[in-house]
Design a protein around this motif. Structure first.
Motif, short mmCIF file in Angstrom:
data_model
loop_
_atom_site.label_atom_id
_atom_site.label_comp_id
_atom_site.label_asym_id
_atom_site.label_seq_id
_atom_site.Cartn_x
_atom_site.Cartn_y
_atom_site.Cartn_z
N ASP A 61 0.83 -1.36 0.03
CA ASP A 61 -0.06 -0.06 0.07
C ASP A 61 1.09 1.22 0.10
N VAL A 62 1.20 1.90 -1.06
CA VAL A 62 2.04 3.02 -1.30
C VAL A 62 1.55 4.16 -0.65
N ALA A 63 0.19 4.39 -0.55
CA ALA A 63 -0.27 5.55 0.13
C ALA A 63 -0.09 5.53 1.74
N SER A 64 -0.07 4.20 2.36
CA SER A 64 0.15 4.12 3.75
C SER A 64 1.65 4.30 4.18
N LEU A 65 2.44 4.14 3.02
CA LEU A 65 4.03 4.32 3.01
C LEU A 65 4.21 5.91 3.11
N VAL A 66 3.59 6.11 2.16
CA VAL A 66 3.79 7.78 1.97
C VAL A 66 3.28 8.42 3.13
N ALA A 67 2.13 8.13 3.79
CA ALA A 67 1.71 8.96 4.79
C ALA A 67 2.60 8.68 6.06
N ALA A 68 3.13 7.36 6.24
CA ALA A 68 4.28 7.12 7.40
C ALA A 68 5.32 7.68 7.38
N GLU A 96 8.60 -9.19 -4.10
CA GLU A 96 9.47 -8.75 -3.53
C GLU A 96 10.06 -7.49 -4.10
N VAL A 97 10.06 -7.36 -5.58
CA VAL A 97 10.61 -6.24 -6.28
C VAL A 97 9.39 -5.13 -6.21
N ARG A 98 8.30 -5.55 -6.36
CA ARG A 98 7.15 -4.49 -6.37
C ARG A 98 7.38 -3.94 -4.99
N TRP A 99 7.35 -4.53 -3.74
CA TRP A 99 7.56 -3.86 -2.50
C TRP A 99 8.74 -2.97 -2.30
N GLY A 100 9.87 -3.37 -2.96
CA GLY A 100 11.03 -2.80 -2.84
C GLY A 100 10.72 -1.45 -3.44
N ILE A 101 10.00 -1.58 -4.77
CA ILE A 101 9.87 -0.17 -5.43
C ILE A 101 8.77 0.66 -4.78
N ASN A 102 7.80 0.19 -4.18
CA ASN A 102 6.85 0.77 -3.65
C ASN A 102 7.30 1.81 -2.25
N ALA A 104 10.70 2.70 -2.03
CA ALA A 104 11.58 3.68 -2.76
C ALA A 104 10.44 4.89 -3.29
N GLU A 105 9.49 4.42 -3.75
CA GLU A 105 8.61 5.66 -4.47
C GLU A 105 8.08 6.59 -3.35
N ALA A 106 7.75 5.49 -2.15
CA ALA A 106 7.36 6.53 -0.96
C ALA A 106 7.95 7.48 -0.43
N VAL A 112 12.24 12.13 1.69
CA VAL A 112 13.02 11.64 2.52
C VAL A 112 14.46 12.06 2.14
N GLU A 113 15.26 12.47 3.21
CA GLU A 113 16.73 12.99 2.78
C GLU A 113 17.94 12.00 2.82
N HIS A 114 17.56 10.98 3.34
CA HIS A 114 18.68 9.51 3.24
C HIS A 114 17.77 8.19 3.42
N PHE A 115 17.68 7.46 2.32
CA PHE A 115 17.29 6.41 2.27
C PHE A 115 18.35 5.30 2.19
N VAL A 116 18.12 4.15 3.18
CA VAL A 116 19.07 3.17 3.31
C VAL A 116 18.40 1.71 2.59
N PHE A 117 18.85 0.84 1.98
CA PHE A 117 18.25 -0.02 1.44
C PHE A 117 19.30 -1.46 1.54
N THR A 118 18.69 -2.39 2.27
CA THR A 118 19.38 -3.52 2.26
C THR A 118 19.34 -4.44 1.14
N SER A 119 20.36 -4.65 0.30
CA SER A 119 20.12 -5.61 -0.83
C SER A 119 21.11 -6.79 -0.35
N ILE A 120 21.87 -7.34 -1.11
CA ILE A 120 22.62 -8.75 -0.95
C ILE A 120 24.00 -8.71 -1.70
N ALA A 121 24.71 -9.22 -1.09
CA ALA A 121 26.31 -8.90 -1.77
C ALA A 121 26.36 -9.67 -3.06
#
Length: 302
Positions: A61-68, A96-102, A104-106, A112-121
């Protein structure tokens, strides 16, 4: 930078990584907005008791993420991979990809001034070799973050030591995986990812625009089993599961194990220790928390 009165939103806050990041941020004086689908559950209550503000939001739910995310300085994002505990049986790589994109879009929409994403080596080796599906999924999310122009930090940890505390690797009184017994495998404690994430938020001038692979130790499965044996004081032999048995369940999982056996993560452990000198090796993790978790699981007759 001064963290007082600044807020970081933690997505997936009740998961292993989310809990670790939340603890380290709170210890560093940050305000934490912990996002969860179930704010009334026990895991959310535990975060609230530490001082986090628990907020209901869903990665679907992108809207819930943006609000948060409104008004927050930073945002930490992690998504489950296929087969992760707690995910629905039909949860797939595209989810998984859709959630990650959601997420980031939010973050982008909320400013947001600093976004930290956990990926994988190893995800950044996309294009130079054929990668397991879980690495490809993380790479796709990384690329979307870059396309948005987010002020971001990418953390790429290897496999987690916490995988050794459940039926994922403990079956029939043995340490069991499909990993080749004599091939070194890179591992890391989840708590150390939490430390590095909090460090990144506290040093934006050093960390925005940076992507780092993280690993705390490198041991063969036989050495891992032996270390657990010593920590528990009871036998725990290593038993390799045949790749064909894994392939009968999932071609993707079989390929992932073959990739680990033949190529692997290749993270720079000394570089991780330069970032975090107290990053745990397996022995230290067992002494602090791991052995007790494994013993508790085994005591349950599993």
């Amino acid at each position: 930078m001064e963290s007082t009165a600044r807020t970081v939103v933690v997505v997936g806050a009740t998961g292993l990584q989310g809990r670790a990041v939340t603890r380290h941020l709170l210890d560093g004086g940050w305000r934490v907005r912990a996002l969860t689908r179930d704010p009334d559950g026990a895991p959310a209550g535990a975060l609230a008791s530490l001082g986090a503000q628990v907020v209901r939001a869903e990665m679907e739910d992108v809207a819930s993420l943006v609000a948060a995310a409104r008004g927050a300085y930073g945002m930490f994002s992690v998504q489950p991979t296929v087969g992760s505990p707690g995910t629905a049986p039909d949860f797939g790589a595209d989810d998984e990809v859709r959630w990650g994109i959601n997420v980031a879009e939010a973050a982008h929409a909320a400013g947001v001034e600093h976004f930290v994403f956990t990926s994988i080596a190893g995800a950044d080796r996309h294009g130079s070799e054929t990668l397991p599906r879980n690495l490809i999924s993380k790479w796709r999310i990384e690329q979307h973050i870059a396309g948005l122009g987010l002020p971001a930090t990418i953390l790429r940890p290897v496999s987690f030591m916490e995988n050794f505390t459940s039926g994922y690797a403990l079956q029939g009184g043995a340490f069991t995986t499909a990993l080749a017994p004599g091939v070194p495998q890179q591992i890391m404690a989840v708590d150390d990812v939490g430390f590095v994430a909090a460090l990144a938020f506290s040093q934006p001038e050093e960390w925005i625009g940076r992507a780092v692979a993280l690993a705390g130790d490198e041991l063969t499965p036989v050495q891992i089993a032996a270390a657990i044996e010593r920590a528990l004081g009871r036998p725990l032999p290593y038993a390799q599961v045949p790749i064909d048995a894994i392939r009968a369940l999932s071609e993707d999982f079989a390929f992932a194990y073959e990739w680990l056996n033949e190529l692997g993560y290749r993270a720079d452990i000394p570089a991780t220790r330069r970032i975090h000198p107290e990053a745990m090796d397996l022995r230290t993790w067992l002494e602090r928390t791991g052995a007790a978790q494994i013993a508790a699981f085994l005591a349950g007759g599993r």
